[in-house]
Design an enzyme around this catalytic site. Sequence first.
Site, PDB file in Angstrom:
ATOM      1  N   LYS A  42      -3.146   2.664  -8.833  1.00  0.00           N
ATOM      2  CA  LYS A  42      -3.610   1.772  -7.768  1.00  0.00           C
ATOM      3  C   LYS A  42      -3.357   2.462  -6.433  1.00  0.00           C
ATOM      4  O   LYS A  42      -2.213   2.644  -6.031  1.00  0.00           O
ATOM      5  CB  LYS A  42      -2.860   0.441  -7.800  1.00  0.00           C
ATOM      6  CG  LYS A  42      -3.540  -0.579  -6.889  1.00  0.00           C
ATOM      7  CD  LYS A  42      -2.599  -1.546  -6.241  1.00  0.00           C
ATOM      8  CE  LYS A  42      -1.819  -0.950  -5.123  1.00  0.00           C
ATOM      9  NZ  LYS A  42      -2.623  -0.540  -3.954  1.00  0.00           N
ATOM     10  N   GLU A  92       9.400   7.437  -4.247  1.00  0.00           N
ATOM     11  CA  GLU A  92       9.410   8.277  -3.038  1.00  0.00           C
ATOM     12  C   GLU A  92       9.242   7.330  -1.877  1.00  0.00           C
ATOM     13  O   GLU A  92       8.141   6.818  -1.645  1.00  0.00           O
ATOM     14  CB  GLU A  92       8.233   9.260  -3.048  1.00  0.00           C
ATOM     15  CG  GLU A  92       8.267  10.286  -4.145  1.00  0.00           C
ATOM     16  CD  GLU A  92       9.340  11.320  -3.943  1.00  0.00           C
ATOM     17  OE1 GLU A  92      10.007  11.324  -2.882  1.00  0.00           O
ATOM     18  OE2 GLU A  92       9.528  12.124  -4.865  1.00  0.00           O
ATOM     19  N   CYS A 118       6.733  10.666   5.590  1.00  0.00           N
ATOM     20  CA  CYS A 118       8.121  10.281   5.301  1.00  0.00           C
ATOM     21  C   CYS A 118       9.086  11.402   5.624  1.00  0.00           C
ATOM     22  O   CYS A 118      10.281  11.171   5.745  1.00  0.00           O
ATOM     23  CB  CYS A 118       8.247   9.830   3.847  1.00  0.00           C
ATOM     24  SG  CYS A 118       7.427  10.931   2.723  1.00  0.00           S
ATOM     25  N   GLU A 136      12.587   3.691  10.562  1.00  0.00           N
ATOM     26  CA  GLU A 136      11.544   4.701  10.444  1.00  0.00           C
ATOM     27  C   GLU A 136      10.409   4.337  11.408  1.00  0.00           C
ATOM     28  O   GLU A 136      10.049   3.169  11.527  1.00  0.00           O
ATOM     29  CB  GLU A 136      11.028   4.711   9.000  1.00  0.00           C
ATOM     30  CG  GLU A 136      10.086   5.841   8.705  1.00  0.00           C
ATOM     31  CD  GLU A 136       9.659   5.862   7.239  1.00  0.00           C
ATOM     32  OE1 GLU A 136       9.555   4.771   6.632  1.00  0.00           O
ATOM     33  OE2 GLU A 136       9.415   6.953   6.713  1.00  0.00           O
TER      34      GLU A 136
HETATM   35  P1  ADP Z   1       3.065   1.047   4.033  1.00  0.00           P
HETATM   36  O1  ADP Z   1       3.864  -0.011   4.728  1.00  0.00           O
HETATM   37  O2  ADP Z   1       3.350   2.401   4.513  1.00  0.00           O
HETATM   38  O3  ADP Z   1       1.615   0.739   3.874  1.00  0.00           O
HETATM   39  P2  ADP Z   1       3.572   0.113   1.400  1.00  0.00           P
HETATM   40  O4  ADP Z   1       4.819   0.316   0.635  1.00  0.00           O
HETATM   41  O5  ADP Z   1       3.221  -1.269   1.811  1.00  0.00           O
HETATM   42  O6  ADP Z   1       3.678   1.105   2.584  1.00  0.00           O
HETATM   43  O7  ADP Z   1       2.322   0.687   0.596  1.00  0.00           O
HETATM   44  C1  ADP Z   1       2.396   1.757  -0.305  1.00  0.00           C
HETATM   45  C2  ADP Z   1       1.650   1.362  -1.562  1.00  0.00           C
HETATM   46  O8  ADP Z   1       2.308   0.252  -2.131  1.00  0.00           O
HETATM   47  C3  ADP Z   1       0.200   0.932  -1.347  1.00  0.00           C
HETATM   48  O9  ADP Z   1      -0.579   1.369  -2.428  1.00  0.00           O
HETATM   49  C4  ADP Z   1       0.308  -0.568  -1.334  1.00  0.00           C
HETATM   50  O10 ADP Z   1      -0.886  -1.198  -1.723  1.00  0.00           O
HETATM   51  C5  ADP Z   1       1.377  -0.778  -2.376  1.00  0.00           C
HETATM   52  N1  ADP Z   1       2.059  -2.066  -2.305  1.00  0.00           N
HETATM   53  C6  ADP Z   1       2.455  -2.732  -1.197  1.00  0.00           C
HETATM   54  N2  ADP Z   1       3.030  -3.905  -1.525  1.00  0.00           N
HETATM   55  C7  ADP Z   1       2.998  -3.982  -2.895  1.00  0.00           C
HETATM   56  C8  ADP Z   1       3.431  -4.949  -3.859  1.00  0.00           C
HETATM   57  N3  ADP Z   1       4.020  -6.081  -3.487  1.00  0.00           N
HETATM   58  N4  ADP Z   1       3.222  -4.665  -5.167  1.00  0.00           N
HETATM   59  C9  ADP Z   1       2.634  -3.528  -5.552  1.00  0.00           C
HETATM   60  N5  ADP Z   1       2.211  -2.591  -4.690  1.00  0.00           N
HETATM   61  C10 ADP Z   1       2.383  -2.803  -3.382  1.00  0.00           C
END
Ligand code: ADP
Length: 479
Positions: free
Chosen positions: A168, A244, A278, A379
């Site tokens: 995903k 990561e 990061c 960050e």
């Molecule tokens: P950022 O804040 O840098 O966008 P995220 O951690 O929100 O970082 O996003 C990184 C990845 O994690 C993306 O693919 C996002 O869709 C996914 N993601 C964010 N929230 C969730 C969640 N609750 N469950 C699964 N995947 C998630």
Amino acid sequence: MFINGEWREAKDGGAFDSINPASGEVIDQVPDGSAADAVMAIDAAAAAYKDWSSSTAYQRSDYLYRAHALMMENLEALAAVMTREQGKPIQAARNEVKYGADFLIWYAEEAKRVYGRTIPSARPDQRFIVLRQPVGVVGAITPWNYPISMITRKAAPALAAGCAIVLKPAEATPLCARAVFEIFEKAGLPAGVVNLVTAADPRPIGETLLQDARVRKLTFTGSTGVGKMLAREASHDLKRVSLELGGHAPFIVCKDADPVHAAKGLSLVKFLNTGQACISPNRIFVHVSQMDPFLNELRSRVAGLKAGSGFDAGVRIGPLVNAAALEKVDRQVRDAVDKGAELAAGGHRLTEGGLDRGFFYAPTLPIYVAPDMRIYREETFGPVAPVIPYDDDADVLAMANDTNYGLASYVYTRDLSKAMWFFEGLRFGIVGINDINPTAASAPFGGMKESGMGREGAVEGLGEYLETKLGGFSIGTGV
Ligand code: ADP
């Protein structure tokens, strides 16, 4: 979406927009997947896993070599998709595609070196054999900041190990993911071995991957908050987890360093991807004796950084990913200024010349940053280089380590003993000594503390997708 070797719409027909962050324009639409689509992808991966995991390492390696060749042949087109969708300057996008392709070829080679071992036993009738086998179906969740290389950094070792994968990608960069999966398709990977589920809301897909016991491993790159949640949820059936996560890299300029070289290094690594990395330096510790020459060089370099569309010649500063990112960066800068930091450059959104249509922030240099400021601990993920003077090596090592993060760190010194002392003392997974790019497909990348667990790249990265099995053979008294 790419499920079981076919391009598919979402089961419920939904779609969402991919947006150009430099202009706000809609580029294209992609399927908005739901839990039902994720289940189909897991079904496909679980079915494909049987044959894939028992194929030979040489067969799997061939697919990875083909994917590598295709990625290099399509480098220019892939870079253009990335610049349009993610915003980084086209040369940086080309570099990322190359870096992404590096994982494919490195693991094409390494697939053939998944060695086990034999261990001498204390019992004369006993033989120990250690076998390494693929962990099973892998769920992968990737971010938008390095939207192609973060996919291959996970998929290549997973495929080399013999795992099938459901990926995903970030909702901000689905077109980059689609382009990578077109390459997997052209490489001829068997149906179901690689599956792509795009979604505007990541949560139902994440939950489905977490709850399905057929998924034996979850690999994630993204924010620390989401990573912790995923690790917690993955514990119910003890899936293997690689994370990561965020970073808060110190960048130390020692008394004996060349300040011009250090400022050049900082301006290159800090403003790469507009600070949305990061491993981006977030606290620049400069020895008091170096403040003037270092800042003079840095200021003049920052003044020369051009912001704009990544397709325009000479542009080094692309947009931030969205309005929320812009707001967060500005909030941190305002907070630092309110608490006494001085601004040597920037400190505002960029709006001139049509930049107001995108999410641009000026390269910013807050100096005299102190521990009570948010930016000292949070960050930033933006083009901000907070400078903190220091006096004593032991103090700066303690200050550098005083963070919940532990991903990358950087030290500039010409003294070999001091370099070794910092290398050994810094609690970070990556230490660059006079080196702003200590990353490669062949090198283990990952963090300590709340920056994550596990490593990507190198032999360590392949180990994340392998189980270790011990065979104890009693041969009785012999034949
Ligand atoms: P950022 O804040 O840098 O966008 P995220 O951690 O929100 O970082 O996003 C990184 C990845 O994690 C993306 O693919 C996002 O869709 C996914 N993601 C964010 N929230 C969730 C969640 N609750 N469950 C699964 N995947 C998630």
